[in-house]
Design a protein around this motif. Structure first.
Motif: not given
Length: 607
Positions: A17-28, A179-189, A233-238
């Motif tokens: 849904a969001t695209g696999l976005i690797s970590g980095g500054a927004a301009r990249a 939601d809870r799953a999204g918060r857990e996913l962010l912590q995992e990333a 999105e960048g963190l989770i994508g990476g």
């Protein structure tokens, strides 16, 4: 299993849904791609890229950090990449599992050959695969007019402006939508990237906020402790990009009676060799999987624990944990890492082993945890002992269920010289060893050595209680008397030493060396380091390796040994008091064989 599958589905939905976005500054992230396929080998990827290039004018190929090879369309501006993904998928021009990716997810470009990763977005494609601005070729007059206009004024196409970042207030509002799953996913990333060390509990406390701020600092953003939508999105994508090519899915093997989440794109079923269902590497992934299945109780579980550690796929370095009804084995060396888990329930032993390359350790450690969490034995299904075997299968003593047993680089002989387990051997046994063992189990340390005599003293890392140890002859043996050498003539192929009989040809070396004896005996390389015994069982010397002097080739029956006096002096200097023999009568061959076998050991060099 259901919970883990739901988590995988959620992660995949976020990625698509969001695209696999690797970590980095927004301009990249202004430049994006539509990834349409990934292949495990370069040859397969080049063939597919060539096929796609016949339809699409904007095909590129890149090596991914996972080791696979991606085929992508683009680059586009970020919003346009999402539009193109929807449009081309709707028109069935690209696979249904295509997704949006970004340049910092890719490494070296392999297609077109010699290309570089473009940084300027190209014009969009229409569903037919051509550019939206493509028009029929103009006539000559129109082309000349356009050329003249172009020479008069060159107008550069501006690069699309990056989307504005959210304000802290907007970021908090978007965060509250998770939601809870999204918060857990962010912590995992955050944990995956090394910023968070706390529990995965979906609670954004002080530890999670500090981790978010540290991540923002790392990407050059203001460390507010609240991630914007784009930063999330960048963190989770990476994080998710690392797993995209693994094909994590439920693997249910009815032959082994095992179900678990496995990297199905990296392995393929190979064969059944009880107690294993073996899955080999897919392409050049370097990943192998064994599913363990056999009948048994605690004795069989303990036997499996011991046997697994003799296999090459389980390197000796690593943590071991054994309980009454389960065990785990980890192994690491320069060639492979592995993890083994086995459990006993209801008379059935089930488990798995995953093997991977050292450079993939971070990713595969996470995969192993998912496999362990999802591991489910299927009740009533166990692999029979005769499953998959046939008379044509290769049978060798260095194989177990078709898997290579771990063997030392080389082995020589040695013998106990005191009651604590100290061993005398030849310096040839040491070589450039990373570790030295006695009888392939007892770890030894080099306590002393004399290179001129070729003697080495080994001491065990833990105290031993040998059945017998050397008693040295107090007098010089008689010329032409019968002697015997006890040694592992065939190195590690036999589990007991061989007694080889011969004669004492001289009490000096060929050049008159007083500390050598010349023997007339048919010895083999593995015998070197073994004790030379007289008929009473007293040790009169230690067999030395045959000379490798290429200028002279001695007869096969000529060997040399260090004499008992030199050995006694060496041991005394090393702080060990040698014992003298008090035997006066000869022993029958069978008794001499038993005595020699109790004191002689296999000395192995491992690397």
């Amino acid at each position: 299993m259901t919970r883990i599958l739901m988590r995988l589905f959620f992660v995949a939905t976020v990625a698509f849904a969001t695209g696999l976005i690797s970590g980095g500054a927004a301009r990249a992230q202004a430049t994006a791609w539509v990834q349409i396929e990934a292949q495990p080998t370069l040859a397969e990827a080049e063939a597919r890229a060539r096929a796609y290039a016949a339809t699409f004018p904007q095909v590129s190929g890149f090596r991914m950090r996972s080791g696979w090879y991606a085929i992508a369309l683009g680059p586009f501006a970020r919003n346009e990449a999402t539009n193109q993904l929807r449009s081309l998928r709707s028109a069935r021009q690209i696979p249904g599992d295509s997704f949006v990716a970004f340049s910092n997810q890719y490494a070296q470009q392999f297609w077109p050959v010699g290309g570089a990763i473009p940084t300027q977005p190209l014009v969009p494609l229409n569903p037919a695969g051509t550019t939206e601005t493509a028009q029929p070729a103009p006539d000559a007059g129109a082309q000349a007019e356009e050329t003249a206009e172009a020479e008069a004024e060159v107008v550069a196409t501006p690069e699309p402006e990056p989307e504005p970042e959210e304000t802290p207030r907007q970021a908090r509002a978007s965060e509250r939508q998770l939601d809870r799953a999204g918060r857990e996913l962010l912590q995992e990333a955050l944990q995956w990237e090394g910023f968070y060390t706390g529990a995965i509990d979906a609670s954004f406390g002080a530890g999670t906020r500090r981790a978010m701020a540290a991540y923002q600092t790392a990407i050059g953003a203001e460390p507010t402790g609240v991630l914007t939508t784009r930063q999330r999105e960048g963190l989770i994508g990476g994080y998710q990009a690392q797993f995209e090519a693994l094909g994590l899915a439920s693997l249910r093997d009815e032959r082994a009676g095992v179900e678990l989440i496995a990297p199905t794109k990296l392995v393929k079923f190979a064969k059944i060799e009880p107690p294993f269902a073996q899955y080999d590497s897919e392409g050049d992934s370097g990943v192998r999987l064994l599913l363990i299945s056999q009948l048994g109780e605690q004795a069989e579980l303990s036997g499996l624990y011991d046997i697994m550690q003799t296999l090459e796929i389980v390197p000796p370095e690593g943590e071991r944990e054994r309980g009454r009804r389960s065990f785990t084995l980890t192994g690491q060396d320069t060639q492979r890492h592995s993890y083994t888990y086995a459990t006993l329930s209801g008379g059935q032993i089930k488990g798995f082993t995953l093997i991977w390359r050292p450079e993939d350790a971070k990713l595969m450690t996470k995969v192993v945890q998912m496999m362990r969490d999802s591991f489910t034995p299927l009740d009533g299904v166990v692999m029979p002992d005769n499953a998959g075997t046939s008379g044509g299968d290769e049978q060798r003593i260095d194989l177990m269920a078709g898997l290579q047993l771990r063997r030392p680089d080389h082995s020589r002989s040695g013998f106990y010289v005191d009651g604590s387990g100290a061993v005398l051997t030849t310096t040839e046994a040491l070589g450039q060893c990373s570790r030295v063992t006695v009888n392939e189990e007892v770890e030894m340390e080099v306590s002393a050595q004399d290179d001129s005599l070729g003697l080495a003293l080994l001491r065990p890392q833990s105290a031993q209680a040998p059945l017998s140890y050397a008693r040295f002859a107090p007098q010089v043996p008689r010329l032409q008397s019968e002697i015997a050498v006890s040694g592992y003539s065939y190195e590690d192929l036999l589990t007991l030493p061989v007694l080889t009989f011969g004669q004492l040809a001289d009490i000096r070396g060929l050049s008159g060396q007083e500390n050598l004896h010349r023997l007339s005996i048919e010895a083999l390389p593995g015998d070197a380091g073994g004790p030379v015994l007289d008929q009473t069982g007293a040790v009169v010397g230690m067999l030395l390796p045959r000379s490798t002097d290429g200028a002279r080739q001695l007869p096969e029956n000529v060997s040399f040994s260090a004499d008992a006096g030199s050995i006694a002096a060496f041991l005394s200097n090393a702080g060990l008091t040698p014992s003298a023999s008090e035997a006066t009568s000869g022993l029958p061959p069978e008794d001499l064989t038993l005595l020699a076998g109790d004191m002689t050991v296999l000395v192995s060099c491992w690397n």
